[in-house]
Scaffold this motif. Structure first.
Motif, mmCIF file in Angstrom:
data_model
loop_
_atom_site.group_PDB
_atom_site.id
_atom_site.type_symbol
_atom_site.label_atom_id
_atom_site.label_comp_id
_atom_site.label_asym_id
_atom_site.label_seq_id
_atom_site.Cartn_x
_atom_site.Cartn_y
_atom_site.Cartn_z
ATOM 1 N N PRO A 38 43.713 41.788 38.844
ATOM 2 C CA PRO A 38 42.855 40.677 38.420
ATOM 3 C C PRO A 38 42.741 39.682 39.574
ATOM 4 N N THR A 39 41.551 39.181 39.807
ATOM 5 C CA THR A 39 41.346 38.312 40.966
ATOM 6 C C THR A 39 41.944 36.928 40.811
ATOM 7 N N ALA A 40 42.108 36.450 39.561
ATOM 8 C CA ALA A 40 42.391 35.023 39.345
ATOM 9 C C ALA A 40 41.314 34.243 40.102
ATOM 10 N N SER A 41 41.680 33.227 40.860
ATOM 11 C CA SER A 41 40.679 32.363 41.495
ATOM 12 C C SER A 41 40.022 32.961 42.736
ATOM 13 N N LEU A 42 40.466 34.124 43.179
ATOM 14 C CA LEU A 42 39.825 34.723 44.352
ATOM 15 C C LEU A 42 38.368 35.097 44.072
ATOM 16 N N VAL A 43 38.014 35.282 42.796
ATOM 17 C CA VAL A 43 36.629 35.607 42.464
ATOM 18 C C VAL A 43 35.692 34.484 42.876
ATOM 19 N N LYS A 44 36.214 33.277 43.044
ATOM 20 C CA LYS A 44 35.377 32.146 43.454
ATOM 21 C C LYS A 44 34.742 32.385 44.825
ATOM 22 N N LEU A 45 35.386 33.196 45.665
ATOM 23 C CA LEU A 45 34.792 33.555 46.958
ATOM 24 C C LEU A 45 33.516 34.366 46.743
ATOM 25 N N PHE A 46 33.580 35.362 45.857
ATOM 26 C CA PHE A 46 32.402 36.177 45.560
ATOM 27 C C PHE A 46 31.300 35.315 44.957
ATOM 28 N N LEU A 47 31.686 34.452 44.036
ATOM 29 C CA LEU A 47 30.718 33.622 43.326
ATOM 30 C C LEU A 47 30.001 32.670 44.293
ATOM 31 N N ALA A 48 30.754 31.998 45.145
ATOM 32 C CA ALA A 48 30.151 31.057 46.092
ATOM 33 C C ALA A 48 29.241 31.787 47.083
ATOM 34 N N GLU A 49 29.695 32.928 47.587
ATOM 35 C CA GLU A 49 28.871 33.667 48.558
ATOM 36 C C GLU A 49 27.558 34.095 47.943
ATOM 37 N N ASP A 50 27.590 34.561 46.693
ATOM 38 C CA ASP A 50 26.362 35.058 46.083
ATOM 39 C C ASP A 50 25.391 33.925 45.766
ATOM 40 N N VAL A 51 25.904 32.793 45.308
ATOM 41 C CA VAL A 51 25.023 31.660 45.030
ATOM 42 C C VAL A 51 24.362 31.174 46.324
ATOM 43 N N LEU A 52 25.131 31.095 47.399
ATOM 44 C CA LEU A 52 24.558 30.703 48.692
ATOM 45 C C LEU A 52 23.514 31.722 49.159
ATOM 46 N N HIS A 53 23.805 32.997 48.942
ATOM 47 C CA HIS A 53 22.866 34.048 49.341
ATOM 48 C C HIS A 53 21.558 33.945 48.559
#
Length: 301
Positions: free
Chosen positions: A107-122
């Motif tokens: 489970p990512t816990a808060s590491l998923v925030k990296l994916f989320l931020a990158e995709d929103v910026l993209h």
């Protein structure tokens, strides 16, 4: 051997007139320096991931289930032939190594925030969504302070599950998937190998400005998270100048999850861990601290 006799013979073999006691002291100092210096600290070139990973795994010990991957960040190439690009990709792959559990889902816990931020910026870069200054500030606090309310809001407003899928597709992440339970973003699953690939490929997949923004936020992570959790464990505070993201969660299936990823000197380090609930946060942090301390500082450029 008669030590006094041996010392009397050394000046004739070393240099006439050198005091025997001085020679003995110098030789002893050299011997102690050889023993005390880590083998890779004296290396003329940077130690490769294949040498680092076993040392990190051993340093973690038996506190719980542990996965580590060490890689090099890729560099954006301009011009050049297809053959040159393929050769560069092969060199990058050769500078990536992982432990036996590198492909094991966590489970990512808060590491998923990296994916989320990158995709929103993209998506904002491509015009698919619009971002206000307040939105960007929310992304920043989500990374720097690991702010959960910000992550929950971004997850709902920008479609977090689809963001995870899109990042997995664009970066070639084969072990990453959104959570099975709607809205439980911390239960997104990924692997150490996928996280290392994501961070390593960030400079070549993301727009340069977006990659710089995300890594800049990681580089200014706050020692204390928005919820009061101490983030200075693992890579954070151990590797000088590292851009980091931390993750922690309790207790899915009776397990604590404590993760630490970072980029220092172009080197990517991913540490994922899972311990029984009976193991406290302090013990889990100590194990990750020991693992991170086994990573040598990047070679000076």
């Amino acid at each position: 051997m008669d030590t006094a006799r041996a010392l009397r013979t050394w000046p004739r073999r070393v240099h006439r007139g050198v005091p025997p006691v001085l020679v003995a002291v110098v030789l002893l100092a050299l011997l102690l320096a050889e023993v005390a210096t880590p083998r890779w600290a004296a290396a003329e070139h940077e130690v490769g991931p294949a040498e680092i990973v076993p040392a990190v795994t051993a340093a973690y010990g038996d506190a719980g289930t542990f996965a580590v991957v060490v890689a090099r960040q890729e560099e954006r190439l301009t011009g050049g032939s297809i053959r040159a690009a393929e050769a560069h990709s092969a060199r990058v792959q050769a500078r990536t190594a992982g432990s036996e559990l590198a492909g094991r889902p966590f489970p990512t816990a808060s590491l998923v925030k990296l994916f989320l931020a990158e995709d929103v910026l993209h998506r904002a870069r491509t015009g698919a969504v619009g971002l206000t200054p307040e939105d960007r500030a929310q992304l920043e606090v989500m990374i720097r302070g690991s702010n959960d309310p910000a992550a929950s809001d971004v997850w709902v407003r920008f479609g977090g599950a689809q963001a995870v899928r899109d990042v997995a597709t664009r970066y070639g992440l084969t072990g990453t998937a959104p959570p099975l339970r709607w809205g439980q973003w911390g239960e997104t699953t990924t692997t150490a190998a996928d996280l290392a690939r994501f961070l390593a490929r960030l400079p070549v997949i993301a727009h340069p400005d977006d990659a710089a923004a995300l890594q800049g936020w990681m580089g200014t992570a706050t020692p204390i998270a928005s919820d009061g959790f101490d983030q200075e464990y693992g890579v954070f505070g151990t590797l000088p100048g590292a851009a980091v993201k931390q993750g922690w969660m309790c207790c899915l299936s009776g397990q604590r999850h404590l993760h630490s990823v970072g980029i220092a000197g172009g080197r990517v380090v991913v540490l994922l861990s899972e311990v029984p609930r009976s193991v406290g946060w302090d013990a889990a942090k100590a194990a990750l601290d020991a693992a991170a301390a086994a990573v040598p500082p990047p070679a000076a450029s």
